[in-house]
Design a protein around this motif. Structure first.
Motif, PDB file in Angstrom:
ATOM      1  N   UNK A   4      27.571 -35.373  17.831  1.00  0.00           N
ATOM      2  CA  UNK A   4      27.724 -33.987  18.243  1.00  0.00           C
ATOM      3  C   UNK A   4      28.457 -33.840  19.578  1.00  0.00           C
ATOM      4  N   UNK A   5      28.015 -34.598  20.564  1.00  0.00           N
ATOM      5  CA  UNK A   5      28.585 -34.420  21.905  1.00  0.00           C
ATOM      6  C   UNK A   5      30.067 -34.777  21.937  1.00  0.00           C
ATOM      7  N   UNK A   6      30.442 -35.761  21.125  1.00  0.00           N
ATOM      8  CA  UNK A   6      31.850 -36.149  21.086  1.00  0.00           C
ATOM      9  C   UNK A   6      32.660 -35.037  20.426  1.00  0.00           C
ATOM     10  N   UNK A   7      32.107 -34.501  19.357  1.00  0.00           N
ATOM     11  CA  UNK A   7      32.816 -33.415  18.673  1.00  0.00           C
ATOM     12  C   UNK A   7      32.942 -32.194  19.591  1.00  0.00           C
ATOM     13  N   UNK A   8      31.892 -31.936  20.361  1.00  0.00           N
ATOM     14  CA  UNK A   8      31.962 -30.806  21.292  1.00  0.00           C
ATOM     15  C   UNK A   8      33.093 -31.011  22.289  1.00  0.00           C
ATOM     16  N   UNK A   9      33.104 -32.178  22.904  1.00  0.00           N
ATOM     17  CA  UNK A   9      34.132 -32.412  23.924  1.00  0.00           C
ATOM     18  C   UNK A   9      35.526 -32.404  23.309  1.00  0.00           C
ATOM     19  N   UNK A  10      35.591 -32.887  22.072  1.00  0.00           N
ATOM     20  CA  UNK A  10      36.890 -32.854  21.414  1.00  0.00           C
ATOM     21  C   UNK A  10      37.321 -31.420  21.134  1.00  0.00           C
ATOM     22  N   UNK A  11      36.343 -30.576  20.830  1.00  0.00           N
ATOM     23  CA  UNK A  11      36.675 -29.166  20.614  1.00  0.00           C
ATOM     24  C   UNK A  11      37.205 -28.555  21.917  1.00  0.00           C
ATOM     25  N   UNK A  12      36.576 -28.893  23.027  1.00  0.00           N
ATOM     26  CA  UNK A  12      37.084 -28.414  24.319  1.00  0.00           C
ATOM     27  C   UNK A  12      38.527 -28.871  24.527  1.00  0.00           C
ATOM     28  N   UNK A  13      38.756 -30.141  24.234  1.00  0.00           N
ATOM     29  CA  UNK A  13      40.093 -30.681  24.475  1.00  0.00           C
ATOM     30  C   UNK A  13      41.114 -30.078  23.528  1.00  0.00           C
ATOM     31  N   UNK A  14      40.645 -29.825  22.315  1.00  0.00           N
ATOM     32  CA  UNK A  14      41.544 -29.192  21.350  1.00  0.00           C
ATOM     33  C   UNK A  14      41.984 -27.826  21.833  1.00  0.00           C
ATOM     34  N   UNK A  15      41.015 -27.106  22.426  1.00  0.00           N
ATOM     35  CA  UNK A  15      41.345 -25.771  22.936  1.00  0.00           C
ATOM     36  C   UNK A  15      42.357 -25.831  24.062  1.00  0.00           C
ATOM     37  N   UNK A  16      42.257 -26.870  24.866  1.00  0.00           N
ATOM     38  CA  UNK A  16      43.231 -27.016  25.941  1.00  0.00           C
ATOM     39  C   UNK A  16      44.616 -27.271  25.346  1.00  0.00           C
ATOM     40  N   UNK A  17      44.643 -28.095  24.299  1.00  0.00           N
ATOM     41  CA  UNK A  17      45.922 -28.415  23.673  1.00  0.00           C
ATOM     42  C   UNK A  17      46.466 -27.245  22.864  1.00  0.00           C
ATOM     43  N   UNK A  18      45.580 -26.488  22.290  1.00  0.00           N
ATOM     44  CA  UNK A  18      45.999 -25.388  21.420  1.00  0.00           C
ATOM     45  C   UNK A  18      45.053 -24.205  21.577  1.00  0.00           C
ATOM     46  N   UNK A  19      45.346 -23.324  22.515  1.00  0.00           N
ATOM     47  CA  UNK A  19      44.432 -22.215  22.829  1.00  0.00           C
ATOM     48  C   UNK A  19      44.183 -21.280  21.644  1.00  0.00           C
ATOM     49  N   UNK A  20      44.936 -21.450  20.565  1.00  0.00           N
ATOM     50  CA  UNK A  20      44.737 -20.569  19.417  1.00  0.00           C
ATOM     51  C   UNK A  20      43.614 -21.052  18.493  1.00  0.00           C
ATOM     52  N   UNK A  21      43.047 -22.201  18.833  1.00  0.00           N
ATOM     53  CA  UNK A  21      42.099 -22.822  17.915  1.00  0.00           C
ATOM     54  C   UNK A  21      40.740 -22.102  17.935  1.00  0.00           C
ATOM     55  N   UNK A  22      40.633 -21.059  17.135  1.00  0.00           N
ATOM     56  CA  UNK A  22      39.414 -20.244  17.128  1.00  0.00           C
ATOM     57  C   UNK A  22      38.180 -21.027  16.704  1.00  0.00           C
TER      58      UNK A  22
END
Ligand code: ATP
Ligand code: MG
Length: 751
Positions: A384-402
């Motif tokens: 879970x925690x890895x997926x969470x942080x990856x979601x944060x990073x994904x948002x940085x890379x692609x702010x459209x990632x709802x």
């Protein structure tokens, strides 16, 4: 180049560079070696590296191939040696805009896909009991593999309640992906096909570039992969495919065994080369594998021979329970490790049918202090925690990632419940914006309740700042920033539970993944890192250099080899699985998987089963596997199949008393033993993070920096400050020149 190490047909294949070529041969006959030799031979013949494309199925296999080619010819620069998915990703990253995507699109993995479908079902009021999420996803995936759009699906199926619902979900799924600028794994293949088909100039460019195309494990290509290769090779026909119809193990994922069987039909001028000598396994192992695969009807008849000795017989042990099975295997490994062969821990592999079987082995290894590695996508990146942080990073890379934003908006708790998010979401729809964009509007933040408002604002500021500064920061800096400024690490610290501690450790381990990446990459960027992680298939963390017993599924073991192989769980219902017992085609596929598993072994092959097994929380008596019964009994020793086991026959290792003891017991997941990153200080993260939550380490020092100061930056090195204002610093760096940095986030120190 010395061709003497190849046998006659291998040599022929190595030297035949023009025209279509099919190398059809059994396991361990040197198919992959021949392909690698062929690439080296091409270079020797003066063919440009730039003209070579070699495609395989796992990242691991691609990496290995690159290494071998490098060893032969120095460098792989310019060649494309990669997996299908990586190839498509590379093509899409360059030109996704031609088919209506942003080039910074993200890839959704299975969990993301499930969430997306779940949301759709909820929004459409569809009962997920009636339309299960995995069911829908598999239909969608099937459609994509066949190149069927939602419209085509509707056209091809008789209209009723079921097909109409599926059509609606599929259509919405497609449009939400696009709206989030995201693709799933099937899209990578399909969209590349669309891209090439719709853009003849681009296709032409690739055709001119890739004059020599090779595909390993061709038996496992699906329809779209086949179409892609055919499209690329259609002009010159310089296509060499390598495979074994007995090793097709991905039919359930759309692999089409006909691709290999029909190659001669697709390319009538094709030359077919068969390799018949097996160099991998001892005689008994090879004969045993044959006695099983012979029971398949739909196969080309081919038999391998070896000039190796017969070796040990194939050993079989019928355990009482799965725990007994694990204990037996672990003690056998203990015995053999002290034997005359001088085996390393990494010479042993346990290959199972399902990931659920791994837990008991983990326990048994941990108890004995034997180092082991589990190679499975689930273990690490699905936490879970890895997926969470990856979601944060994904948002940085692609702010459209709802989807990513919905995942983390309340992780840690920010008082943003489902109701508030629904509201935000409807505003976003109204404005035609992404969730992050809407949440960045001051009037929206102002509308949130006090506490919620301030923590959401902190989150949004952090994300936007990281996004705009992404080029000025190392990936690890962004990671630290996210851990700290979003309050994620603090929430775990505050929880103070054992579980939270564990999560913090995992987050540290992730930092070492980033550190490794930064060390290896030429020009590390967040976007590239995210791609790498997402593409990381099961087998990727397999590192031969680590001396540990290897555990993985039989599926992931394709193409690999080990001196000693254990195949546990040979029981009807487990291997072959239940479905296979009722369906002849599935049975044949399972049998091919069994053949793949058995032929991974070079010197010793040990099979086991348990009379009673508890799996997925259920205990059942079991029946020995059909495959055990098919195996030629003359090649076997140990427990007889169907013969009741006499306990005293077995020589079971019971502990250190026979002189075997592990001098350096390594605890599982003691990452500091494995990771190089720990040496580089990446593991100070938590310490840093703790400090940072208090002292705000990352922007420390940036506050009182003035024009004329010499500074040092974590990414750009040293430089001179030439301008400052309230929020920014402009620095002339010695190596990279002028950069404008945001004060609040610049990882900068005054010298
Ligand atoms: P799989 O079907 O499992 O992918 P493969 O056909 O690709 O197997 P390789 O992995 O290329 O087989 O080779 C199997 C083993 O045989 C390797 O250890 C390789 O080094 C060895 N080998 C291949 N060809 C020869 C040869 N001509 N002489 C000696 N050893 C060889
Ligand atoms: Mg191979």
């Amino acid at each position: 180049m010395n061709l003497d190490k190849f046998n006659k047909p291998q040599k022929e294949a190595v030297k035949l560079l023009e025209g279509p070529l099919l190398i059809l041969a059994g396991a361990g006959s040197g198919k992959t070696s021949t392909m690698t030799g062929r690439i080296a031979y091409m270079i020797e013949q003066g063919i440009s590296r730039y003209n070579i494309l070699a495609v395989t199925f796992t990242n691991k296999a691609a990496g290995e191939m690159r290494e071998r080619v490098e060893a032969l010819v120095g460098s792989c620069d310019g060649m494309w040696i990669l997996t299908f998915h990586a190839m498509c990703l590379r093509m899409l990253k360059m030109d996704a805009n031609l088919i209506g995507y942003g080039k910074n699109f993200v890839i959704y993995d299975t969990t993301d896909q499930k969430t997306l479908i779940k949301n759709i079902l909820k929004d459409f009021n569809i009962n997920d009991k009636e339309f299960g999420i995995p069911y829908l996803l598999s239909i969608i995936s099937n459609c994509k593999e066949q190149g069927q759009s939602p419209e085509l699906y509707r056209k091809n199926n008789e209209e009723n309640f079921r097909t109409k619902t599926i059509y609606n979900v599929y259509k919405e799924y497609t449009s939400r992906l696009k709206k989030n600028n995201a693709m799933d794994f099937d899209d990578l293949l399909l969209n590349t096909l669309i891209l090439l088909r719709e853009n003849p100039e681009l296709l032409d460019k690739y055709r001119r570039r890739f004059q020599y195309i090779m595909v390993d494990e061709y038996q496992d290509t699906n329809h779209i992969q086949y179409m892609l290769i055919k499209l690329l090779a259609d002009e010159h026909h310089n296509l060499c495919v390598v495979g074994d119809d007995d090793q097709c193990i991905y039919e359930w994922r759309g692999a089409d065994i006909r691709n290999i069987l029909d190659f001669e039909k697709d390319f009538p001028e094709a030359k077919v080369i068969k390799l018949e000598q097996n160099y991998r396994s001892y005689g008994n192992i090879l004969a045993g594998a044959h006695s099983v695969i012979e029971n398949n009807r739909g196969r080309k008849n081919k038999k391998l021979w070896t000039d190796k000795e017969d070796g040990h017989k194939i050993r079989y042990y019928r355990a009482d329970t799965e725990k007994d099975e694990a204990r037996y295997i672990v003690s056998e490994i203990g015995f053999m490790k002290t034997g005359p062969e001088n085996y390393l821990w990494s010479d042993f592999a346990i290959l199972y049918r399902t990931n659920a079987q791994s837990r008991v082995f983990e326990q048994a290894f941990a108890e004995r202090g034997i180092p082991y590695r589990i190679l499975s996508g689930l273990r690490y990146y699905d936490r879970k925690e890895i997926k969470d942080l990856m979601a944060y990073m994904r948002l940085v890379a692609n702010p459209k990632d709802d989807l990513a934003l919905s995942r983390i908006i309340n992780e840690p708790k920010r008082g943003m419940g489902a109701k508030s998010m629904e509201k935000i979401s409807s505003f976003a729809t109204m404005y035609g914006e992404s969730l992050l964009e809407t949440l960045s509007r001051p009037e929206i933040i102002a509308g949130l309740s006090g506490k919620s408002g301030s923590s959401v604002k902190a989150l949004i500021d952090c994300l936007n700042l990281c996004s705009s500064e992404a080029d000025n920061l190392r990936v690890s800096d962004i990671y630290d920033e996210l851990l700290v400024k979003t309050g994620y690490i603090k929430a775990l610290e505050d929880a103070g539970t054992v579980e939270a501690e564990g999560r913090i450790e995992n987050l540290m381990e992730f930092k070492s993944v980033i550190a490794d990446y930064e060390k290896e990459a030429e020009n590390p960027t967040l976007a590239e890192f995210m791609e790498k992680i997402t593409l990381m298939a099961e087998v990727d963390n397999h590192d031969e250099n680590t001396n540990a017993v290897v555990l993985m599924t039989m599926h992931s073991s394709k193409g690999l080899e080990f001196p000693v192989v254990f195949l546990p769980g040979l029981e009807d219902g487990l291997f072959p699985g239940h479905r296979a017992l009722e369906n002849e085609d599935s049975m044949e596929e399972e049998r091919r998987l069994c053949y793949v598993g058995m032929t991974r072994a070079k010197e010793r092959l040990i099979l086991t089963s348990a009379s009673m097994r508890t799996i997925y929380g259920r205990s059942d008596y079991t029946r020995e596997s059909t495959f055990l019964r098919e195996l030629n009994p003359k090649l076997m020793e140990g427990d007889g199949v169907f013969r009741k086991k006499k306990k005293d026959d077995m020589d079971v290792y019971t502990g250190g008393r026979d002189g075997y003891s592990n001098p350096n017991p390594i605890k599982p997941f003691d990452v500091s033993k494995y990771s190089s990153a720990c040496k580089t200080g990446a593991f100070d993260l938590v310490k840093n993070a703790k400090m940072a939550t208090r002292a705000n380490v990352s922007s420390e020092g940036a506050v009182d920096i003035k024009e004329g100061d010499r500074v040092s930056h974590s990414k750009f090195g040293e430089g001179l400050v030439i301008e400052t204002d309230e929020r920014t610093l402009t620095v002339m760096f010695d190596s990279v020149g002028r950069k404008k940095l945001a004060k609040g986030i610049a990882h900068i120190k005054k010298l």
